[in-house]
Design a protein around this motif. Structure first.
Motif, short mmCIF file in Angstrom:
data_model
loop_
_atom_site.label_atom_id
_atom_site.label_comp_id
_atom_site.label_asym_id
_atom_site.label_seq_id
_atom_site.Cartn_x
_atom_site.Cartn_y
_atom_site.Cartn_z
N MET A 1 3.68 -7.86 9.21
CA MET A 1 2.90 -6.68 8.84
C MET A 1 3.82 -5.46 8.81
O MET A 1 4.49 -5.17 9.80
N ASN A 2 3.85 -4.75 7.69
CA ASN A 2 4.71 -3.59 7.54
C ASN A 2 3.88 -2.32 7.41
O ASN A 2 2.89 -2.29 6.68
N GLN B 1 3.32 -4.62 14.34
CA GLN B 1 3.74 -4.15 13.02
C GLN B 1 5.19 -3.71 13.04
O GLN B 1 5.75 -3.40 14.09
N LEU C 1 0.00 0.28 4.36
CA LEU C 1 -0.02 -0.92 5.19
C LEU C 1 0.12 -2.14 4.29
O LEU C 1 -0.65 -2.31 3.34
N GLU C 2 1.11 -2.97 4.58
CA GLU C 2 1.33 -4.22 3.85
C GLU C 2 1.05 -5.37 4.80
O GLU C 2 1.71 -5.51 5.84
N HIS C 3 0.06 -6.18 4.46
CA HIS C 3 -0.37 -7.25 5.36
C HIS C 3 -0.81 -8.46 4.56
O HIS C 3 -1.67 -8.35 3.67
N GLN C 4 -0.19 -9.60 4.83
CA GLN C 4 -0.55 -10.86 4.18
C GLN C 4 -0.56 -10.75 2.65
O GLN C 4 -1.45 -11.24 1.96
N LEU D 1 -6.35 -1.41 11.07
CA LEU D 1 -5.54 -1.71 12.25
C LEU D 1 -6.42 -1.86 13.49
O LEU D 1 -6.12 -2.67 14.38
N LEU E 1 -7.65 -5.32 13.36
CA LEU E 1 -6.61 -6.32 13.58
C LEU E 1 -6.08 -6.33 15.01
O LEU E 1 -5.51 -7.32 15.46
#
Length: 216
Positions: free
Chosen positions: A1-2, A26, A51-54, A68, A71
């Motif tokens: 996660m970025n 993250q 947010l970069e996730h999956q 967030l 998560l």
């Protein structure tokens, strides 16, 4: 996660606060301020945080903060709040002075998004148009703007401390703290004791740094 951020950006701090408080695993990535390409590749707009996730990327700071929250650690509750509007209303009355104090300092205190001269020039060109003066002139007017901001800080409604609510974060904090935190980069700006205590507590709770050690 970025989590893509600018260090100075109050909207980015919202996301960072929640990520740290909720113990999300993250990676914080600080983009250069003039790096438009990365933002457009991710969400089609020059805006942070992202947010970069999956494999998916999303913008909008409060949407990211809420994601967030979902998560993160469910035991870390974020209280509803409801009083941020009253605090921000007072600060918004001196928004011009806040900008005049912060804009020229953002590029002078060694933040990662301003490591290159081109990033500094990019930011300066855009923000000078907003305040309609050069950064040098804004710095010359520092005391005038400090006086106005200090007057507003003295009029702020009472701020609820995390220690008053079992060391929990609130959504009010997510909105209010980033604005106050950025003001810590202004040397000789005096915070009322209650506001200083608030900044210190929320900073510790969310593991987000202030700028007192860099203030100019």
């Amino acid at each position: 996660m970025n989590l893509y951020l600018y260090d100075h950006c109050p909207f980015c701090v919202r996301a960072e606060m929640v990520a740290n408080y909720k113990q999300v695993n993250q990676q914080n990535i600080y983009l250069a301020n003039d790096d438009e390409e990365s933002c457009y590749k991710l969400i089609g707009a020059k805006v942070l945080p992202i947010l970069e996730h999956q494999g998916d990327a999303m913008g909008e700071s409060l949407d990211i903060a809420k994601r967030l929250d979902e998560l993160g650690n469910p035991e870390k509750i974020i209280e509803e709040g409801g009083h941020a509007k009253d605090v921000l209303e007072v600060l918004n009355q001196v928004n011009f002075s806040i900008n005049c104090l912060l804009f020229p300092r953002n590029i002078r205190i060694g933040l990662p998004e301003f490591k290159t001269q081109s990033a500094q020039d990019y930011f300066e060109g855009k923000k000078e148009k907003i305040i309609d003066m050069s950064f040098a002139t804004a710095m010359d007017q520092t005391q005038e703007h400090i006086d106005k901001v200090e007057n507003a800080l003295g009029k702020l409604p009472s701020l609820s401390l995390p220690s008053d609510r079992e060391n929990t974060l609130s959504w009010d904090d997510v909105l209010v703290y980033p604005v106050l935190r950025n003001l810590t980069m202004v040397a000789n700006l005096t915070f009322p004791d209650s506001v200083q205590a608030y900044i210190d507590e929320v900073s510790k709770l969310t593991q987000t740094h202030t700028y007192f050690d860099k203030a100019i």
